[in-house]
Design an enzyme around this catalytic site. Structure first.
Site, PDB file in Angstrom:
ATOM      1  N   LYS A  40      -9.252 -43.320  59.714  1.00 15.82           N
ATOM      2  CA  LYS A  40      -9.675 -42.369  60.759  1.00 15.82           C
ATOM      3  C   LYS A  40     -11.160 -42.546  61.063  1.00 15.82           C
ATOM      4  CE  LYS A  40     -10.398 -38.818  57.227  1.00 15.82           C
ATOM      5  NZ  LYS A  40      -9.781 -37.649  56.548  1.00 15.82           N
ATOM      6  N   TYR A 280     -44.606 -37.747  63.352  1.00 13.73           N
ATOM      7  CA  TYR A 280     -44.503 -36.419  63.971  1.00 13.73           C
ATOM      8  C   TYR A 280     -44.913 -35.320  63.000  1.00 13.73           C
ATOM      9  CZ  TYR A 280     -42.021 -37.965  68.165  1.00 13.73           C
ATOM     10  OH  TYR A 280     -41.660 -38.546  69.351  1.00 13.73           O
TER      11      TYR A 280
HETATM   12  C1  LIG Z   1      -9.543 -37.947  55.227  1.00 24.11           C
HETATM   13  C2  LIG Z   1      -8.291 -37.689  54.508  1.00 24.11           C
HETATM   14  C3  LIG Z   1      -7.872 -38.544  53.491  1.00 24.11           C
HETATM   15  C4  LIG Z   1      -8.765 -39.633  52.934  1.00 24.11           C
HETATM   16  O1  LIG Z   1      -9.731 -38.993  52.132  1.00 24.11           O
HETATM   17  P1  LIG Z   1     -10.819 -39.803  51.278  1.00 24.11           P
HETATM   18  O2  LIG Z   1     -11.464 -38.764  50.462  1.00 24.11           O
HETATM   19  O3  LIG Z   1     -11.740 -40.416  52.274  1.00 24.11           O
HETATM   20  O4  LIG Z   1     -10.099 -40.814  50.496  1.00 24.11           O
HETATM   21  C5  LIG Z   1      -6.616 -38.347  52.943  1.00 24.11           C
HETATM   22  N1  LIG Z   1      -5.825 -37.325  53.345  1.00 24.11           N
HETATM   23  C6  LIG Z   1      -6.222 -36.456  54.301  1.00 24.11           C
HETATM   24  C7  LIG Z   1      -5.325 -35.342  54.695  1.00 24.11           C
HETATM   25  C8  LIG Z   1      -7.474 -36.582  54.905  1.00 24.11           C
HETATM   26  O5  LIG Z   1      -7.869 -35.716  55.835  1.00 24.11           O
END
Ligand SMILES: *Cc1c(COP(=O)(O)O)cnc(C)c1O
Length: 390
Positions: A40, A280
């Site tokens: 994702k 800054y």
């Molecule tokens: C993002 C997500 C994962 C992966 O999680 P990590 O901690 O990055 O391994 C797995 N299951 C769900 C439901 C998620 O939202």
């Protein structure tokens, strides 16, 4: 827009071989379970099409994305074979698109289950009613999965984010919908703290849910859950961050290979006197004379403003402290300790690498490696290392 090496202010190297090695490591650790890959948010900012193609070539057969559009793009990149599941599930009216692109929705709440049930009952699905119900079907001889209306059921066990409440799950079991479940899943809230009592509470609740869906593959663990031991693995694990080098077991040595290296180009080197201020807000005061190098990376590139006055770069094998506030496109390092022949316009300072990785930068920024990775900007020249045959 892609940035070429000679025009970009910084180069982000992404080691696809390390991503594959990390996936193999996770798959071995959860040996009894299938190991999917979560890609994702464009593979946590590193490039979902490239990461997923390398993983698919290494044998990964299932991917998770967050949104329908991520799923459609990944389906185009990967072709027909791998399974792709969409964590956020179907928004109203999008069920036909899940079918058209052969995407598996997570069904997170009763409305999504209702929508999907209506859709699979009405849709002219291939092979429906041929004895196996609306579960997944394969094209005989080809091993290619065809759309069969299957979905993943998400039950909440202690996160209160997405997923059916226990009461909603109970009423679902009273009147099961006409959906073939590819899997039942839940998500751990505290897996990165291995001795947190919430882990076992969630595991036990999830095991009770699974007992009521005999024969349905079960999935609980993301990256950190994989390292909580076999009782957390069930049938399918879903790591994301660990693939990209984030430490899944904070406080212990990182078992994953680092994946990213970020090198920023020096635009200017200048002398500065003791007592002069830097950047800054005139927020950094020199307590001695020295030399400063300004590099072409700032908070617009994900070098978070909370890294102001914090952390280090590396130049010619030495740590160079970040001084002053990070600005939008520029960051300043104190290179007084580096020989002038190494600190000059055009040379590069390493911001992320083996010596100072995403978790180190995240700690200095007051955040987590996940946010550091997904913040990495779009202006970098990106180089992918991949020696494995595609
Ligand atoms: C993002 C997500 C994962 C992966 O999680 P990590 O901690 O990055 O391994 C797995 N299951 C769900 C439901 C998620 O939202």
């Amino acid at each position: 827009m892609t940035y070429s090496a000679d025009r970009a202010g910084a180069t982000l190297e992404i080691d696809l071989d390390a991503i594959v090695a990390n996936w193999r490591r996770l798959a071995e650790t959860a040996a009894r379970a299938q190991c999917a890959a979560v890609v994702k948010a464009d593979a946590y900012g590193l490039g979902a099409a490239k990461a997923a193609a390398a993983l698919a070539a290494a044998g990964c057969g299932m991917f998770f994305v967050a949104t329908l559009d991520e799923g459609i793009a990944l389906r185009q990149a990967l072709g027909r074979a791998p399974e792709i599941a969409v964590l956020n599930g179907p928004l109203s009216g999008t069920a036909p698109e899940f079918a058209a692109h052969n995407l598996i929705p997570l069904l997170n709440e009763p409305g999504q289950i209702e929508t999907w049930s209506q859709f699979v009952e009405q849709a002219p699905l291939p092979h429906r009613g041929r004895g196996r119900g609306p579960g997944h079907q394969d094209w005989e001889g080809e091993g290619i999965r065809r759309f069969g209306g299957e979905a993943i059921l998400h039950v909440d066990t202690g996160m209160a984010r997405l997923g059916l409440t226990q009461a909603e799950f109970d009423s679902l079991m009273q009147a099961p919908p006409p959906i073939g479940w590819r899997a039942v899943m839940s998500h751990l809230a505290c897996a990165d703290e291995s001795d947190h009592a919430h882990n076992e509470i969630q595991r036990a609740r999830f095991a009770a849910v699974c007992e009521r869906l005999p024969g349905t593959p079960a999935s609980l663990a993301a990256s950190s859950g994989v390292f909580l031991g076999p009782s957390y693995h069930f049938d399918l694990v879903r790591p994301g961050a660990a693939l990209y080098g984030v430490n899944p077991a904070p406080g212990k040595p990182n078992p994953m290979r680092p994946v990213v290296r970020l090198q920023a180009r020096i635009l200017q080197v200048r002398q500065i006197d003791s007592g002069e201020s830097v950047g800054y807000g005139a927020a950094h005061l020199m307590d001695r004379p020295g030399r400063l190098a300004t590099v072409a990376v700032g908070y617009a590139d994900g070098w978070l403003r909370s890294l102001s006055h914090r952390g280090y770069g590396r130049l010619a094998g030495r740590r160079v402290p970040l001084v002053g506030r990070v600005s939008m496109d520029l960051t300043i390092f104190d290179v007084s300790e580096v020989e002038p022949r190494f600190a000059h316009p055009g040379a590069t300072i390493e911001l992320l690498g083996d010596a100072y990785g995403v978790d180190d930068a995240a700690a200095d920024a007051g955040t987590i490696g996940y946010e550091m990775l997904t913040s990495l900007g779009r202006r970098y020249h990106r180089v992918y290392q991949n020696t494995a045959p595609a």
